[in-house]
Scaffold this motif. Structure first.
Motif, PDB file in Angstrom:
ATOM      1  N   GLY A 239       0.784  -1.215   0.000  1.00  0.00           N
ATOM      2  CA  GLY A 239       0.000   0.000   0.000  1.00  0.00           C
ATOM      3  C   GLY A 239       0.819   1.270   0.000  1.00  0.00           C
ATOM      4  O   GLY A 239       0.479   2.244  -0.696  1.00  0.00           O
TER       5      GLY A 239
ATOM      6  N   ALA B 213      -9.684  -3.017  -1.582  1.00  0.00           N
ATOM      7  CA  ALA B 213      -8.440  -2.614  -2.244  1.00  0.00           C
ATOM      8  C   ALA B 213      -8.320  -3.251  -3.621  1.00  0.00           C
ATOM      9  O   ALA B 213      -7.917  -2.598  -4.601  1.00  0.00           O
TER      10      ALA B 213
ATOM     11  N   TRP C   4      -8.546   0.014  -5.938  1.00  0.00           N
ATOM     12  CA  TRP C   4      -7.257   0.703  -5.900  1.00  0.00           C
ATOM     13  C   TRP C   4      -6.616   0.731  -7.284  1.00  0.00           C
ATOM     14  O   TRP C   4      -5.886  -0.180  -7.679  1.00  0.00           O
TER      15      TRP C   4
ATOM     16  N   VAL D 113      -9.252   4.257  -0.038  1.00  0.00           N
ATOM     17  CA  VAL D 113      -7.971   3.922   0.585  1.00  0.00           C
ATOM     18  C   VAL D 113      -8.148   3.829   2.097  1.00  0.00           C
ATOM     19  O   VAL D 113      -7.727   2.859   2.742  1.00  0.00           O
TER      20      VAL D 113
ATOM     21  N   ALA E  34     -10.283   0.724   3.141  1.00  0.00           N
ATOM     22  CA  ALA E  34      -9.572  -0.556   3.113  1.00  0.00           C
ATOM     23  C   ALA E  34      -8.685  -0.724   4.339  1.00  0.00           C
ATOM     24  O   ALA E  34      -8.692  -1.769   4.993  1.00  0.00           O
ATOM     25  N   TYR E  35      -7.932   0.329   4.665  1.00  0.00           N
ATOM     26  CA  TYR E  35      -7.067   0.261   5.842  1.00  0.00           C
ATOM     27  C   TYR E  35      -7.884   0.118   7.127  1.00  0.00           C
ATOM     28  O   TYR E  35      -7.502  -0.614   8.053  1.00  0.00           O
TER      29      TYR E  35
ATOM     30  N   TYR F 213      -2.992  -8.287  -4.247  1.00  0.00           N
ATOM     31  CA  TYR F 213      -4.124  -8.302  -3.326  1.00  0.00           C
ATOM     32  C   TYR F 213      -5.070  -9.468  -3.603  1.00  0.00           C
ATOM     33  O   TYR F 213      -5.690 -10.006  -2.681  1.00  0.00           O
TER      34      TYR F 213
END
Length: 527
Positions: free
Chosen positions: A293, A353, A357, A366, A369-370, A489
């Motif tokens: 990432g 992601a 992404w 972003v 996802a985190y 991913y």
């Protein structure tokens, strides 16, 4: 006061318990920060050292490599010679290792310093959980492990924020120097605050097994990193062969030695081996997602180092908030359901992601996802560590804590190496295909193509030589990186789903887990 004796009555006095726990978390924090500080600096390191994608992968994974290779052996040495002693030695070694990394002039020195830094963490980090296991019991231990797991993971996740801020004003060398003052504080805290123990003088350490375990882990990780390189096939075969032989020797040794380094009889317990695999995947996914990432945010979306590092904050915050709830869920619903809850959120984060992404990804996808991955790790981290420590006798706390560390460190090393290898191979293949399809393909020399496919950083450096083609070069490199990122991913999703299946079918349900843990507790008391 020896650690095993302290465990009988819930350990240290209430007044000193928070201070001791804070000191242990600070030691763990030094190790956790060093795990993550390199990720945000990889693009700058690549430009400055003209590093290939594989070299960048190795720099990122070097610390995990040193830690994962040594942690099992050093955990046993801590049981034998005293855990506080290992804390002090580890923190003492981490200071020069960070200094050498901070002033490294080339890839080789930086890689070596990072490996030594990982070894220093291997001396200190497993001891933190072993001390918690010995000094607390029951619900208090679960809460202490939850705090240790949450703050450790959060500190690891916040490392990129610190690095990003430093890189706004200083060179990449600064990110490796930031932990020096923290290591000094951890050293002082270990020396003055942590209770002394002399270890078990009657214990026997399997030194041969320890050396073989180092060879096994080291060869495995290096083979994974060299796998994408066509000119390294012989090296990959040799390293794979060494890893296979080392694995066979290690298993035979542990079955025959009187006091095994890794007791396979205990490891056969479902509360141990399923939790171990579950933790490998959970913590490995966190490290792998951060590794990929950070490069994606800077290389593809054009984020500054500080902006890229700041994107980790939602994951760190989620882990801190969720971990106490995870501890309560473990006590109320069992480790199996808590682990699966964590896996569910991790898969959601990876899917987000994987699907969104690309070059047009917004800050919200972003962050989302985190955040989801952080929630997942917050739920799964506590039961993964709690199950291991509850499955072993207290005199083998070093084995449990070492395996808990292996969950994160070996998992991180494997997932970073695996995802990095997929990213490297897909990036090079995609960019080569773009070059071949270009109407100017006959004008691209093999030397230029090699520089373009070497790494994204090398492509950026090449734009300085050919500014008239800068836009085309960067655009092609970004497309290739997105292709590699998507494939990486996708692979991570498959790995996590496999792990969820193992936990679902392999780990005992709540009542069976409690009955098993009660049996293991009686074994500890009868000694």
């Amino acid at each position: 006061m020896t650690a095993p004796a302290a465990q009988v009555d819930d350990g240290i006095a209430p007044a000193s318990a928070p201070i001791v726990l804070a000191a242990l978390i600070l030691v763990a924090g030094v190790a956790n920060i060093n795990l993550a500080v390199a990720n945000v600096a990889l693009p700058d390191i690549g430009k400055d050292l003209d590093a290939s994608s594989t070299q960048l992968n190795l720099i990122a994974v070097a610390y995990s490599l040193g830690l994962a290779a040594s942690v099992l052996y050093f955990g046993a040495l801590g049981d034998r010679y005293g855990r506080k002693r290992m804390l002090v030695i580890g923190m003492s070694l981490s200071i020069p290792a960070s200094l050498v990394a901070g002033f490294a002039p080339n890839f080789e020195v930086l890689f070596g310093a990072r490996v030594v830094g990982g070894i220093s963490a291997g001396l200190a980090y497993p001891t933190t959980l072993a001390m918690i296991t010995a000094l607390w019991s029951g619900v208090k231990r679960t809460k202490a492990i939850a705090a240790w797991s949450a703050f450790g993971a959060a500190i690891s996740a916040s490392g990129p924020v610190m690095s990003g801020g430093l890189l706004e004003a200083f060179s990449w060398h600064s990110v490796f120097l930031v932990t020096v003052p923290l290591a000094v504080l951890a050293l002082v805290g270990s020396w003055w605050l942590v209770p002394s123990d002399n270890g078990d003088t009657k214990a026997s350490v399997d030194n041969l097994g320890g050396v073989v375990s180092i060879i096994l882990v080291g060869a495995t990780i290096l083979a994974l990193n060299f796998a994408p390189l066509g000119d390294k096939r012989t090296a990959v075969l040799i390293l794979t062969g060494i890893a296979v032989v080392a694995a066979i020797v290690f298993v035979i040794r542990q079955l025959r030695v009187r006091v095994p380094l890794f007791d396979l009889r205990i490891a056969r317990r479902r509360t141990f081996w399923v939790a171990a695999i579950g933790g490998l995947i959970v913590f490995g996914t966190l490290m792998g997602a951060m590794f990929i990432g950070q490069q994606f945010l800077q290389n593809v979306l054009g984020y500054s180092t500080l902006e890229a590092g700041t994107m980790i904050i939602p994951a760190a915050a989620a882990m801190v908030v969720v971990a106490p709830r995870s501890a309560k869920m473990v006590e109320a619903r069992g480790s199996r359901l808590t682990l699966l809850t964590g896996y569910f959120f991790i898969v959601l984060g990876l899917l987000l992601a994987w699907l969104t992404w690309d070059e047009g990804a917004s800050v919200w996808v972003v962050t989302g996802a985190y955040l989801l991955i952080g929630i997942g790790v917050g739920f799964a981290g506590t039961p993964a560590s709690h199950s291991l420590t509850g499955s072993v006798p207290v005199e083998r706390a070093g084995m449990a804590s070492s395996m808990s560390d292996l969950q994160r460190d070996l998992g991180g090393a494997i997932m970073q190496s695996l995802l990095g290898a997929i990213l490297t191979a897909a990036y090079a293949k995609s960019l080569s295909a773009t070059i071949a399809a270009s109407p100017h393909a006959d004008q691209v020399t093999s030397e230029t193509e090699s520089a373009l496919t070497k790494s994204f950083s090398s492509a950026e450096v090449l734009t300085e030589r050919y500014p008239q083609y800068a836009q085309e070069i960067i655009s092609a490199a970004r497309d290739a990186f997105v292709d590699g990122d998507t494939r990486a991913y996708g692979a991570a999703i498959i790995v996590v789903l496999i792990g969820a299946v193992v936990v679902f079918f392999g780990y005992p349900k709540r009542d069976d887990e409690r009955a098993a843990m009660e049996r293991y507790a009686k074994e500890r008391l009868s000694g």
